[in-house]
Motif scaffolding. Structure first.
Motif, PDB file in Angstrom:
ATOM      1  N   ALA A 160      12.510  10.920  -8.726  1.00 62.25           N
ATOM      2  CA  ALA A 160      13.293  12.160  -8.687  1.00 62.25           C
ATOM      3  C   ALA A 160      14.707  11.896  -8.196  1.00 62.25           C
ATOM      4  CB  ALA A 160      12.603  13.184  -7.780  1.00 62.25           C
ATOM      5  N   LEU A 161      14.830  11.020  -7.206  1.00 59.93           N
ATOM      6  CA  LEU A 161      16.150  10.679  -6.680  1.00 59.93           C
ATOM      7  C   LEU A 161      16.996   9.989  -7.738  1.00 59.93           C
ATOM      8  CD1 LEU A 161      18.072  10.518  -4.270  1.00 59.93           C
ATOM      9  CD2 LEU A 161      16.920   8.398  -3.592  1.00 59.93           C
ATOM     10  N   ALA A 162      16.387   9.039  -8.463  1.00 60.85           N
ATOM     11  CA  ALA A 162      17.133   8.323  -9.503  1.00 60.85           C
ATOM     12  C   ALA A 162      17.572   9.271 -10.612  1.00 60.85           C
ATOM     13  CB  ALA A 162      16.272   7.193 -10.074  1.00 60.85           C
ATOM     14  N   VAL A 163      16.674  10.175 -11.016  1.00 55.91           N
ATOM     15  CA  VAL A 163      17.012  11.112 -12.098  1.00 55.91           C
ATOM     16  C   VAL A 163      18.131  12.055 -11.661  1.00 55.91           C
ATOM     17  CG1 VAL A 163      16.131  13.063 -13.435  1.00 55.91           C
ATOM     18  CG2 VAL A 163      14.763  10.984 -13.193  1.00 55.91           C
ATOM     19  N   VAL A 171      14.943  21.468   3.908  1.00 58.89           N
ATOM     20  CA  VAL A 171      13.559  21.301   3.449  1.00 58.89           C
ATOM     21  C   VAL A 171      13.486  20.248   2.345  1.00 58.89           C
ATOM     22  CG1 VAL A 171      11.644  22.461   2.279  1.00 58.89           C
ATOM     23  CG2 VAL A 171      12.879  23.625   4.124  1.00 58.89           C
ATOM     24  N   LEU A 172      14.396  20.317   1.397  1.00 62.68           N
ATOM     25  CA  LEU A 172      14.376  19.389   0.273  1.00 62.68           C
ATOM     26  C   LEU A 172      14.691  17.962   0.730  1.00 62.68           C
ATOM     27  CD1 LEU A 172      14.030  19.073  -2.736  1.00 62.68           C
ATOM     28  CD2 LEU A 172      16.435  19.679  -3.041  1.00 62.68           C
ATOM     29  N   CYS A 173      15.672  17.819   1.614  1.00 62.98           N
ATOM     30  CA  CYS A 173      16.032  16.481   2.096  1.00 62.98           C
ATOM     31  C   CYS A 173      14.887  15.835   2.863  1.00 62.98           C
ATOM     32  CB  CYS A 173      17.279  16.576   2.979  1.00 62.98           C
ATOM     33  SG  CYS A 173      17.887  14.986   3.594  1.00 62.98           S
ATOM     34  N   TRP A 189      12.146  14.633   0.611  1.00 65.19           N
ATOM     35  CA  TRP A 189      12.505  13.360   0.004  1.00 65.19           C
ATOM     36  C   TRP A 189      12.406  12.213   1.003  1.00 65.19           C
ATOM     37  CZ3 TRP A 189      16.921  15.712  -3.202  1.00 65.19           C
ATOM     38  CH2 TRP A 189      16.644  15.598  -4.555  1.00 65.19           C
ATOM     39  N   ALA A 190      12.946  12.454   2.193  1.00 64.41           N
ATOM     40  CA  ALA A 190      13.114  11.362   3.153  1.00 64.41           C
ATOM     41  C   ALA A 190      11.786  10.844   3.688  1.00 64.41           C
ATOM     42  CB  ALA A 190      14.006  11.827   4.311  1.00 64.41           C
ATOM     43  N   LEU A 191      10.832  11.713   3.944  1.00 67.51           N
ATOM     44  CA  LEU A 191       9.580  11.272   4.552  1.00 67.51           C
ATOM     45  C   LEU A 191       8.809  10.287   3.681  1.00 67.51           C
ATOM     46  CD1 LEU A 191       8.401  14.580   6.256  1.00 67.51           C
ATOM     47  CD2 LEU A 191       9.201  12.488   7.376  1.00 67.51           C
ATOM     48  N   PRO A 192       8.627  10.525   2.385  1.00 67.80           N
ATOM     49  CA  PRO A 192       7.926   9.512   1.572  1.00 67.80           C
ATOM     50  C   PRO A 192       8.707   8.204   1.440  1.00 67.80           C
ATOM     51  CG  PRO A 192       7.938  11.633   0.455  1.00 67.80           C
ATOM     52  CD  PRO A 192       8.891  11.741   1.595  1.00 67.80           C
ATOM     53  N   ALA A 204      22.998  14.286   2.129  1.00 63.83           N
ATOM     54  CA  ALA A 204      22.493  14.050   3.486  1.00 63.83           C
ATOM     55  C   ALA A 204      21.352  13.038   3.520  1.00 63.83           C
ATOM     56  CB  ALA A 204      22.020  15.369   4.112  1.00 63.83           C
ATOM     57  N   LEU A 205      20.750  12.729   2.376  1.00 66.95           N
ATOM     58  CA  LEU A 205      19.577  11.856   2.346  1.00 66.95           C
ATOM     59  C   LEU A 205      19.829  10.476   2.960  1.00 66.95           C
ATOM     60  CD1 LEU A 205      16.642  11.535   1.532  1.00 66.95           C
ATOM     61  CD2 LEU A 205      17.398  10.906  -0.771  1.00 66.95           C
TER      62      LEU A 205
END
Length: 505
Positions: free
Chosen positions: A13-16, A327-329, A332-335, A386-387
């Motif tokens: 998802a990050l790459a896309v 919430v979105l960041c 993403w960050a936890l996984p 912010a990621l």
């Protein structure tokens, strides 16, 4: 397998979402556009101001960090905490504080006028550099301060027992530490200044003081030249990645070894001259960083009475964007925190958020009215920006938990859900709270994508402050800026406090 699957899904998802919008902009433009003379001028100005900003920030940080590391005084901990405030401060609020101090009718010019001196002009190159130093000097100070605090106290005691002169101690202890920390600090600040937008938008002095990010904004907002905007964005990305590679090559990795973790008095800088020198730097840094904040508060208090329903509605929009970004960041960050996802997130901070936002709008226009999605797109881009910071905070702690408790998990045959609920999340509460607070504060004060696409009914609070300043409603702008300051710092405090409250040691 569940954590691995989540990490893979988050990485995809990050790459896309980072590369996809850039590709859409390029496809819509039919390729890269040609650079004009103004673009080359913007590139030269961007490199020069980023170099000056990073240089002044790290050079001035050396005496300030050293003074804070070797002096003990009442309020030292509070001062060190307050010195970190400018980094999470909304840019538009900080600009208003700097104008109140260094502007045409500011405190400094009034003092110079009383003394018969010349007036300072905050607009143009010197204003942009001044604002960047204001934001990034605390970051460099904290990095150096942490490095000096990590030097075992026995080293200073040994240097004193050997009778080393201040020059010899500088060569043996201080210089190696500075050479180890400063290249990384310089590069981080340089990359941040490369992508400067709001500072150049408010303090830039016309075509000769335009950054690449501001040139991208102008190419899309006024010319709708997507090819030129994409070319400028790729150039900006290449410069940022090149700066990171240079830092990795020149930064030293050796530390100072381990000590006995005993708190000892510093044995260096005991003379009166050294005390006076340290005191001068501490007072100067505190005045430079805290007086603009005080000016925002003092000038904003009367303006609170002029807050309109439009400003309150904009504050509500900013709050929704900040919470959604947080919430979105964190999702993403936890996984990615335990899967070395930090490298995947680095391009997010170097790619122009304006290009990301434009690409997302071009994708959405096939399905919905893109201007109706201005706030969700702003929240998504803020989460991406912010990621890298969130991963930098979470990754060391996440790896430590996996290293310390991984074998126990295997021996107990814990399910992924039990591991997450009983071990991983409780142990990560502190860094999660800090990362969430940082994300919320940065998103609350962002003036980027929303400046391109928002209509009057969907303005955020930073954009509302900018519009009030543009219409010369300075008192109302000061009140809105104070509201923005309190909301941003309040969000940071709530998340950070929530992470520390009841967290396991």
């Amino acid at each position: 397998m569940a954590p691995r699957a989540l990490a893979i899904a988050a990485a995809l998802a990050l790459a896309v979402l980072t590369l996809g919008p850039v590709g859409v902009v390029l496809a819509r433009a039919g390729g890269f556009g040609a650079f004009g003379p103004g673009d080359w001028q913007a590139l030269r100005f961007t490199l020069w101001q980023a170099f000056l900003s990073a240089t002044f920030s790290v050079v001035l940080a050396v005496p300030v960090a050293k003074a804070l590391a070797r002096r003990r005084f009442a309020g030292r901990g509070v001062l060190v905490t307050l010195l970190g405030a400018p980094f999470i401060l909304p840019v538009i609020v900080a600009v208003m504080g700097l104008i109140a101090v260094f502007g045409q009718a500011g405190l400094v010019n009034r003092l110079l006028g009383a003394l018969g001196g010349p007036n300072l002009d905050i607009y143009g190159l010197h204003g942009v550099v001044l604002a960047h130093v204001f934001f990034n000097l605390p970051l460099a100070v904290r990095m150096l301060f942490s490095a000096w605090a990590a030097v075992p106290a026995e080293h200073f005691r040994l240097a004193a027992s050997l009778g080393l002169s201040p020059r010899a101690q500088w060569c043996v202890i201080d210089a190696p530490l500075i050479l180890r920390v400063l290249p990384g600090a310089f590069t981080v600040i340089f990359v941040i200044c490369l992508t400067s937008f709001a500072v150049a938008l408010t303090l830039g002095g016309g075509p000769r003081a335009t950054t690449v990010e501001l040139a991208i904004y102008q190419a899309m907002r006024f010319d709708f030249d997507l090819g030129r905007a994409a070319a400028l964005a790729v150039m900006q990305l290449v410069l940022a990645l090149a700066a990171g590679l240079v830092a990795l090559r020149v930064a030293g990795q050796a530390g100072f070894g381990a000590g006995r973790d005993r708190i000892m008095p510093r044995w260096d800088g005991q003379g009166g001259l050294a005390r006076g020198w340290d005191g001068m730097w501490i007072v100067a840094a505190a005045l430079f960083l805290l007086v603009p904040l005080a000016a925002v508060v003092l000038r904003g208090l009367p303006g609170l009475l002029l807050i309109t329903p439009d400003t309150l509605r904009a504050a509500g929009h900013s709050l929704m964007v900040a919470l959604g970004s947080t919430v979105l960041c964190m999702a993403w960050a936890l996984p990615l925190a335990t899967r070395r996802g930090e490298l995947l997130a680095l391009p997010a901070i170097a790619i122009s958020p304006l290009v990301l936002g434009t690409g997302l709008f071009l994708i959405l226009r096939n399905f919905v009215n893109p201007f109706d999605m201005a706030l969700p797109v702003t929240g998504l881009v803020n989460a991406l920006m912010a990621l890298p910071f969130a991963l930098r905070i979470l990754r060391p702690e996440a790896e430590a938990v996996t290293r310390d408790y991984g074998r126990l998990r295997a021996s107990l045959r814990m399910t992924p859900l039990a591991w997450l609920r009983l071990v991983w999340l409780p142990r990560l509460r502190r860094p999660m709270g800090f990362a969430a607070g940082l994300t919320a504060a940065l998103a609350m004060g962002d003036l980027g994508v929303i400046a391109l696409f928002a209509d009057p009914d969907r303005a955020t609070l930073p954009l509302q402050v900018y519009r009030l300043m543009g219409s010369y409603q300075m008192e109302a702008a000061a009140g809105a800026a104070l509201l923005l300051l309190c909301t941003s710092l309040g969000l940071f405090w709530l998340f950070d406090r929530g992470g520390r409250l009841g967290a396991e040691a």
